[in-house]
Design a protein around this motif. Sequence first.
Motif, PDB file in Angstrom:
ATOM      1  N   ASN A   1     -15.083   5.467   6.878  1.00  0.00           N
ATOM      2  CA  ASN A   1     -15.828   4.977   5.714  1.00  0.00           C
ATOM      3  C   ASN A   1     -16.858   3.927   6.139  1.00  0.00           C
TER       4      ASN A   1
ATOM      5  N   VAL B   1       1.120   4.416  -2.736  1.00  0.00           N
ATOM      6  CA  VAL B   1       0.758   5.830  -2.530  1.00  0.00           C
ATOM      7  C   VAL B   1       1.836   6.734  -3.126  1.00  0.00           C
TER       8      VAL B   1
ATOM      9  N   GLU C   1      -3.217  -5.034   0.664  1.00  0.00           N
ATOM     10  CA  GLU C   1      -2.777  -5.868   1.798  1.00  0.00           C
ATOM     11  C   GLU C   1      -3.852  -6.926   2.075  1.00  0.00           C
TER      12      GLU C   1
ATOM     13  N   ILE D   1     -10.497   4.587   7.126  1.00  0.00           N
ATOM     14  CA  ILE D   1     -11.259   3.369   6.799  1.00  0.00           C
ATOM     15  C   ILE D   1     -12.380   3.175   7.824  1.00  0.00           C
TER      16      ILE D   1
ATOM     17  N   PHE E   1       0.814  -1.218   0.000  1.00  0.00           N
ATOM     18  CA  PHE E   1       0.000   0.000   0.000  1.00  0.00           C
ATOM     19  C   PHE E   1       0.846   1.266   0.000  1.00  0.00           C
ATOM     20  N   ARG E   2       1.794   1.343   0.948  1.00  0.00           N
ATOM     21  CA  ARG E   2       2.509   2.607   1.132  1.00  0.00           C
ATOM     22  C   ARG E   2       3.325   3.013  -0.083  1.00  0.00           C
TER      23      ARG E   2
ATOM     24  N   ASP F   1     -10.580   6.012  -3.840  1.00  0.00           N
ATOM     25  CA  ASP F   1     -10.577   7.458  -3.579  1.00  0.00           C
ATOM     26  C   ASP F   1      -9.314   8.114  -4.142  1.00  0.00           C
ATOM     27  N   LEU F   2      -8.216   7.372  -4.157  1.00  0.00           N
ATOM     28  CA  LEU F   2      -6.961   7.934  -4.674  1.00  0.00           C
ATOM     29  C   LEU F   2      -6.880   7.835  -6.199  1.00  0.00           C
TER      30      LEU F   2
ATOM     31  N   ALA G   1     -11.541   0.807  -1.064  1.00  0.00           N
ATOM     32  CA  ALA G   1     -12.181   2.130  -1.191  1.00  0.00           C
ATOM     33  C   ALA G   1     -11.154   3.255  -1.071  1.00  0.00           C
ATOM     34  N   VAL G   2     -10.146   3.051  -0.221  1.00  0.00           N
ATOM     35  CA  VAL G   2      -9.092   4.068  -0.078  1.00  0.00           C
ATOM     36  C   VAL G   2      -8.375   4.254  -1.420  1.00  0.00           C
TER      37      VAL G   2
ATOM     38  N   ASP H   1      -6.725  -6.032   3.652  1.00  0.00           N
ATOM     39  CA  ASP H   1      -7.692  -5.102   4.240  1.00  0.00           C
ATOM     40  C   ASP H   1      -8.717  -4.655   3.196  1.00  0.00           C
TER      41      ASP H   1
ATOM     42  N   ASP I   1      -7.707  13.727  -1.133  1.00  0.00           N
ATOM     43  CA  ASP I   1      -8.476  12.749  -1.917  1.00  0.00           C
ATOM     44  C   ASP I   1      -9.212  11.771  -1.003  1.00  0.00           C
ATOM     45  N   LEU I   2      -8.644  11.491   0.158  1.00  0.00           N
ATOM     46  CA  LEU I   2      -9.281  10.554   1.094  1.00  0.00           C
ATOM     47  C   LEU I   2     -10.327  11.248   1.961  1.00  0.00           C
TER      48      LEU I   2
ATOM     49  N   PHE J   1       1.008   8.739   8.658  1.00  0.00           N
ATOM     50  CA  PHE J   1       0.123   8.549   7.504  1.00  0.00           C
ATOM     51  C   PHE J   1      -0.640   7.233   7.562  1.00  0.00           C
TER      52      PHE J   1
ATOM     53  N   GLY K   1     -10.948  -2.551   3.473  1.00  0.00           N
ATOM     54  CA  GLY K   1     -11.117  -1.101   3.504  1.00  0.00           C
ATOM     55  C   GLY K   1     -10.163  -0.362   2.587  1.00  0.00           C
ATOM     56  N   LEU K   2      -9.031  -0.979   2.263  1.00  0.00           N
ATOM     57  CA  LEU K   2      -8.066  -0.303   1.388  1.00  0.00           C
ATOM     58  C   LEU K   2      -8.547  -0.248  -0.068  1.00  0.00           C
TER      59      LEU K   2
END
Lengths: 334, 334
Positions: free
Chosen positions: B54, A47, A95, B51, A43-44, A106-107, A102-103, A97, B106-107, B43, A99-100
């Motif tokens: 959300n 980004v 990962e 999350i 993830f990181r 969003d990005l 949707a994150v 998750d 964005d988030l 971060f 929830g990531l």
Amino acid sequence: MTTPRAGRVDALQFCNWSRKIFEQMRAAGLSAVHATVAYHEGFRPTVDRIIAWNARFREHADLILPGRSAADLIRALSSDRTAVILGLQNPLPIEDDLGLVAVLHDLGIRVMQLTYNNQSLLGCGWQDADSGLTRMGREVIREMNRLGMLIDLSHAGERTALEAIEASARPVAITHATPAAWRDGKRQVSETLMRALAQSGGMLGLSLYPHHLRDGSGTTLAAFCEMAARTAEIVGVRQLGIGSDLCQDQPDELLAWMREGKWTRPDPAQPPPKFPPQPAWFQDSRGFANLADGLRSAGFAPADVEAILGANWQRFFRAAFRPAVEGEPWQPRS
Amino acid sequence: MTTPRAGRVDALQFCNWSRKIFEQMRAAGLSAVHATVAYHEGFRPTVDRIIAWNARFREHADLILPGRSAADLIRALSSDRTAVILGLQNPLPIEDDLGLVAVLHDLGIRVMQLTYNNQSLLGCGWQDADSGLTRMGREVIREMNRLGMLIDLSHAGERTALEAIEASARPVAITHATPAAWRDGKRQVSETLMRALAQSGGMLGLSLYPHHLRDGSGTTLAAFCEMAARTAEIVGVRQLGIGSDLCQDQPDELLAWMREGKWTRPDPAQPPPKFPPQPAWFQDSRGFANLADGLRSAGFAPADVEAILGANWQRFFRAAFRPAVEGEPWQPRS
């Protein structure tokens, strides 16, 4: 050249991005390009890749814009720019998750492969023993369906791909591949998979990466376009597009990483892999003009040529990126 | 009760969020609440907090919705829900990376403090020796101005706050504080700072956290509203609002962390801090009804009461969250 009305679309590129490449996209009349953001990044670091794209969008705003919605794709057409659609070839950035998803949506991420060659948390790539979608894979498909993030099965194993088509409430894509009957190999797409994809409303993007072409770098334009004609008979001319897999200006050192990531060590007995040369008729995005000539010579009607080179992906992406409305079935299966 | 036309607004809460609390927001007629997402998180943990938000937005969609734009604030009013505006009390989530400001925007992050009590990479809080804005601080202000992310100076040192007001091309806010002349302490706001804030078009949100009230938990509603009347004479009734700093249902163990984060160790000679009890007239969001009564008793006209309790923040937030148009000065200073 004049930009065709619907605009041309390349459903997969992973170039060493530069202003020159964006200018070539414009010269090619590309109104949208799906660009790979991450292969083996978590993830990181993903980004950080997105931050680099945000900088490119600001620096080259006269040539490109972020392609996040149907409105963006239309805006690209009306302003003579290329909408760059950000995508992931591997689900590592989410990962473990849910929830990531949707994150990352969003990005700006709008496309994700469930697997890249190997087993992932969601399903299996074509190089491992494929036991199909995992339970997490089914959850992620539901979440991608909800958000309007396109499922890409390009590097999936056949069982995982067939199960994903069945599990997804919305049509999926194989953005870059060729038929296995033409270029042998499990990386390519069987007729069974092509028919299942087409029946569910999905899209197939034909790859121009030499290892996906029958005669490698020496494959002729005529041979490629003949294959396109045969493939159109299977999936339908409205569900066929281009996903060139163009890796322009990338250093050869990147190839081992692209293929294997960090889970294995290079075999010292083998020479390090090199990118194969692109066919002379598709050196960069401007090769789309040659594809137009070749498809016409292979017997496609002018409207079908424009459908394959862009209008099909335009229509498909515009629908695919629309968020699902809660409680409404996305698209009734016929 | 009927929801007032403009809706009421609380410009700072950090509650132990629950359906009960969202229901109380509705009962209070709150059309928008600025909610703290992170204090001392970097971060990656901030993404986890987002999350969690959300998930709340999905689970309690009948009561709350994400407040990211003027359109969202209006949608909350028209659908009788509370727009929750996500904010950071500390710039730690952007690490040392200007690109993370746009990523967090964005988030959904729409408010960020430049400092929380201590020195940060951007400037100084009120508890360290304040040498003003750093060079990175000036870059981040420019980026927040561009994106439409509100600068909050609640915990800043006075020099940093004054320099930030000067450096920002758009009006800033102090979302939760009281005048230093009323409740002594460098955490509160001097008349100099209030005047500079007001002159630049900024907003002051009056805090209801007992340590910001003249007589702590025993402060009367009348005393609070008298202070509001005197503050309105300084900043103007159109630039005054409420930022309650409500920490409802939080366990006492959280307080040491909120204050100090992880950079120091608790003094074993001191008893661990406890949250002070809220004044009887502001136990939760529903205390806004008491504030309306108190402000009227203190001599405010009905329209001014509604301005302070919501309309001012509504107007201010709607403008603050609009992205700047490139090449256009945001708002000419008078």
